[in-house]
Design a protein around this motif. Structure first.
Motif, mmCIF file in Angstrom:
data_model
loop_
_atom_site.group_PDB
_atom_site.id
_atom_site.type_symbol
_atom_site.label_atom_id
_atom_site.label_comp_id
_atom_site.label_asym_id
_atom_site.label_seq_id
_atom_site.Cartn_x
_atom_site.Cartn_y
_atom_site.Cartn_z
ATOM 1 N N UNK A 246 3.842 -14.300 -6.059
ATOM 2 C CA UNK A 246 2.614 -13.886 -6.619
ATOM 3 C C UNK A 246 1.982 -12.824 -5.953
ATOM 4 N N UNK A 247 2.326 -11.693 -6.437
ATOM 5 C CA UNK A 247 1.925 -10.205 -5.651
ATOM 6 C C UNK A 247 1.490 -9.111 -6.983
ATOM 7 N N UNK A 248 0.196 -8.569 -6.716
ATOM 8 C CA UNK A 248 -0.045 -7.643 -7.517
ATOM 9 C C UNK A 248 0.140 -6.274 -6.717
ATOM 10 N N UNK A 249 0.249 -4.984 -7.378
ATOM 11 C CA UNK A 249 0.453 -3.722 -6.774
ATOM 12 C C UNK A 249 -0.583 -2.997 -7.104
ATOM 13 N N UNK A 250 -0.650 -1.556 -6.751
ATOM 14 C CA UNK A 250 -1.509 -0.611 -7.205
ATOM 15 C C UNK A 250 -1.397 -0.219 -8.621
ATOM 16 N N UNK A 251 -0.263 -0.852 -9.259
ATOM 17 C CA UNK A 251 -0.223 -0.718 -10.727
ATOM 18 C C UNK A 251 -1.199 -1.818 -11.563
ATOM 19 N N UNK A 252 -1.651 -2.763 -10.917
ATOM 20 C CA UNK A 252 -2.689 -3.325 -11.362
ATOM 21 C C UNK A 252 -3.998 -2.609 -10.883
ATOM 22 N N UNK A 253 -4.466 -1.743 -12.175
ATOM 23 C CA UNK A 253 -5.284 -0.682 -11.646
ATOM 24 C C UNK A 253 -6.748 -1.221 -10.922
ATOM 25 N N UNK A 254 -7.195 -0.504 -9.745
ATOM 26 C CA UNK A 254 -8.242 -1.015 -9.041
ATOM 27 C C UNK A 254 -8.306 -2.334 -8.638
ATOM 28 N N UNK A 255 -7.133 -2.934 -8.421
ATOM 29 C CA UNK A 255 -7.050 -4.443 -8.081
ATOM 30 C C UNK A 255 -6.192 -4.366 -6.698
ATOM 31 N N UNK A 256 -4.993 -3.869 -6.749
ATOM 32 C CA UNK A 256 -3.952 -3.978 -5.791
ATOM 33 C C UNK A 256 -4.111 -2.598 -4.907
ATOM 34 N N UNK A 257 -3.806 -2.722 -3.662
ATOM 35 C CA UNK A 257 -4.057 -1.797 -2.824
ATOM 36 C C UNK A 257 -2.804 -1.492 -1.952
ATOM 37 N N UNK A 258 -1.534 -1.543 -2.488
ATOM 38 C CA UNK A 258 -0.164 -1.244 -2.060
ATOM 39 C C UNK A 258 0.883 -0.894 -3.204
ATOM 40 N N UNK A 259 1.707 0.076 -2.792
ATOM 41 C CA UNK A 259 2.771 0.409 -3.644
ATOM 42 C C UNK A 259 3.637 -0.723 -3.875
ATOM 43 N N UNK A 260 4.567 -0.755 -4.778
ATOM 44 C CA UNK A 260 5.472 -1.880 -5.039
ATOM 45 C C UNK A 260 6.549 -2.021 -3.940
ATOM 46 N N UNK A 261 6.884 -0.718 -3.525
ATOM 47 C CA UNK A 261 8.044 -0.469 -2.509
ATOM 48 C C UNK A 261 7.374 -0.872 -1.049
ATOM 49 N N UNK A 262 6.144 -0.744 -0.971
ATOM 50 C CA UNK A 262 5.454 -1.054 0.506
ATOM 51 C C UNK A 262 5.591 -2.370 0.420
ATOM 52 N N UNK A 263 5.350 -3.175 -0.593
ATOM 53 C CA UNK A 263 5.364 -4.743 -0.412
ATOM 54 C C UNK A 263 7.038 -5.377 -0.373
ATOM 55 N N UNK A 264 7.883 -4.571 -1.178
ATOM 56 C CA UNK A 264 9.237 -5.080 -0.972
ATOM 57 C C UNK A 264 9.756 -4.751 0.589
ATOM 58 N N UNK A 265 9.508 -3.646 1.113
ATOM 59 C CA UNK A 265 9.850 -3.495 2.188
ATOM 60 C C UNK A 265 9.157 -4.047 3.459
ATOM 61 N N UNK A 266 8.011 -4.474 3.123
ATOM 62 C CA UNK A 266 7.512 -5.393 4.266
ATOM 63 C C UNK A 266 8.060 -7.110 4.399
ATOM 64 N N UNK A 267 8.310 -7.164 2.875
ATOM 65 C CA UNK A 267 8.809 -8.369 2.776
ATOM 66 C C UNK A 267 10.287 -8.565 3.403
ATOM 67 N N UNK A 268 10.985 -7.585 3.164
ATOM 68 C CA UNK A 268 12.374 -7.450 4.210
ATOM 69 C C UNK A 268 12.296 -7.702 5.545
ATOM 70 N N UNK A 269 11.208 -6.864 6.077
ATOM 71 C CA UNK A 269 10.974 -6.939 7.438
ATOM 72 C C UNK A 269 10.661 -8.104 7.748
ATOM 73 N N UNK A 270 9.924 -8.988 7.155
ATOM 74 C CA UNK A 270 9.508 -10.174 7.460
ATOM 75 C C UNK A 270 10.404 -11.452 7.269
ATOM 76 N N UNK A 271 11.363 -10.956 6.740
ATOM 77 C CA UNK A 271 12.523 -11.948 6.600
ATOM 78 C C UNK A 271 12.663 -12.738 5.223
ATOM 79 N N UNK A 272 11.641 -12.285 4.385
ATOM 80 C CA UNK A 272 11.662 -12.998 2.912
ATOM 81 C C UNK A 272 12.890 -12.885 2.405
ATOM 82 N N UNK A 273 13.396 -13.850 1.447
ATOM 83 C CA UNK A 273 14.503 -13.790 0.674
ATOM 84 C C UNK A 273 14.343 -13.046 -0.758
ATOM 85 N N UNK A 274 13.142 -13.416 -1.104
ATOM 86 C CA UNK A 274 13.013 -12.836 -2.585
ATOM 87 C C UNK A 274 11.190 -12.428 -2.359
#
Length: 356
Positions: free
Chosen positions: A27-55
């Motif tokens: 359950x992640x929202x991005x800045x495409x949920x206008x005035x709710x999310x504070x990160x770009x989708x790619x930022x979330x994906x890249x951090x998830x990878x760095x943290x060792x997430x599978x998905x």
């Protein structure tokens, strides 16, 4: 309780059952949920990878606008992307839908279209009747209960959701270190036990890094038309709605809830790579292939254009074009253009200029 959990985790590690700690954020929202999310989708994906997430699931509110960016980043990073969307029903029931396959993605997009169609621009409307009508048979449903509601209201919501979705329904447990985590967890466990609805861990993520807290408060203030220092309870009580490490989440959530995310991840197999251009079947009459029908229409056009007969030079060019169209599988495109031009001629509108 927590000492027992630590003991279980130590036992799991000692036996090599590391899969329990593989993390999938659902359950992640991005800045495409206008005035709710504070990160770009790619930022979330890249951090998830760095943290060792599978998905990681990108689940913007009544939208899949951010998934293309997320998909590109996920392919580059080698992490699995789950596509979904968050909805707040008219009665305050909050759910997250996750597409399990291509059909489920179509069902999800159809619901988004219907929800946006019946509301003013920039808003959406969805109620229980729309959920019932759309038959989301290929989507997994995460219910995010609002524990401010009474037990009676929550039981009504849960009963309706279970009736609609059966074994595809989970209760999403989101813990933000607010001091009431233990009480929240036990209340949700009791609710799940009473109605036999499984629980899963979820992050309710608004930002990829805790450093975006100031920006998240700022966009909340803009949405609420208030000053930042006047937000009060409209602001998040802390900065825990970021993509947290697996180790930190392992200390917050019981093992069974972490295991449930593995199970859900395995069920969600859809990728945007599966999408291709799909033209209406009615463009081609029964008994014809697309190429055979295009060739027949071309022959009719030749007779109309050159009633006295076509030269060998022009016929050679036409044949070359038809073979090239066949190699590139462009028949449906030209049949669509023909269909549009035919319709325009029937309603006495001049043929549009061909774009180059």
């Amino acid at each position: 309780f927590f000492q027992a959990e630590d003991g279980i985790r130590a036992l799991v590690r000692s036996r090599g059952l590391g899969d329990v700690y593989k993390r999938q954020e659902l359950h992640c929202i991005t800045n495409f949920s206008f005035l709710r999310g504070a990160s770009f989708p790619e930022e979330l994906v890249e951090r998830a990878k760095r943290l060792g997430y599978e998905a990681i699931a990108i689940t913007d509110e009544c939208s899949v606008s951010g998934v293309v960016r997320a998909h590109t980043a996920a392919k580059e990073s080698g992490i699995k992307l789950i596509i979904g969307s968050e909805f707040l029903l008219s009665d305050g029931c909050q759910i997250v839908l996750l597409a399990t396959n291509k059909v489920g993605y179509g069902q999800l997009c159809h619901l988004i279209t219907c929800s946006r169609r019946y509301a003013e621009k920039g808003d959406y409307f969805v109620d229980k009747s729309m959920i019932e009508e759309n038959l989301l048979a290929d989507c997994i449903v995460l219910w995010v209960p609002d524990l401010v509601k009474t037990d009676g209201l929550l039981l009504n919501e849960a009963s309706w959701l279970k009736c609609q979705f059966g074994g595809r329904l989970w209760i999403a447990v989101e813990l933000f270190m607010r001091g009431d985590d233990r009480l929240r967890l036990r209340r949700l466990e009791k609710l799940g036990l009473n109605l036999k609805i499984p629980l899963c861990a979820a992050g309710g993520v608004y930002m990829h890094d805790v450093g975006r807290r100031i920006l998240q408060d700022t966009v909340t203030a803009i949405r609420m038309a208030k000053k930042v220092d006047e937000l009060g309870f409209d602001a998040e009580s802390n900065g825990q709605r970021y993509l947290r490490s697996r180790e930190k989440l392992g200390k917050l959530f019981p093992i069974k809830l972490m295991q449930a995310t593995l199970h859900i991840n395995e069920k969600c197999r859809f990728s945007l790579d599966e999408l291709t251009y799909e033209y209406p079947k009615e463009l081609v009459p029964p008994g014809y292939t697309a190429h055979g029908w295009l060739r027949e229409l071309t022959q009719i056009g030749i007779c109309q254009r050159w009633p006295q007969g076509i030269s060998q030079k022009v016929l050679k060019i036409v044949e070359h074009e038809l073979q090239l169209i066949k190699v590139l599988s462009y028949e449906h495109y030209f049949l669509t253009v023909y269909d549009i031009v035919l319709f325009l001629s029937l309603i006495h509108i001049s043929e549009p200029t061909r774009p180059y």
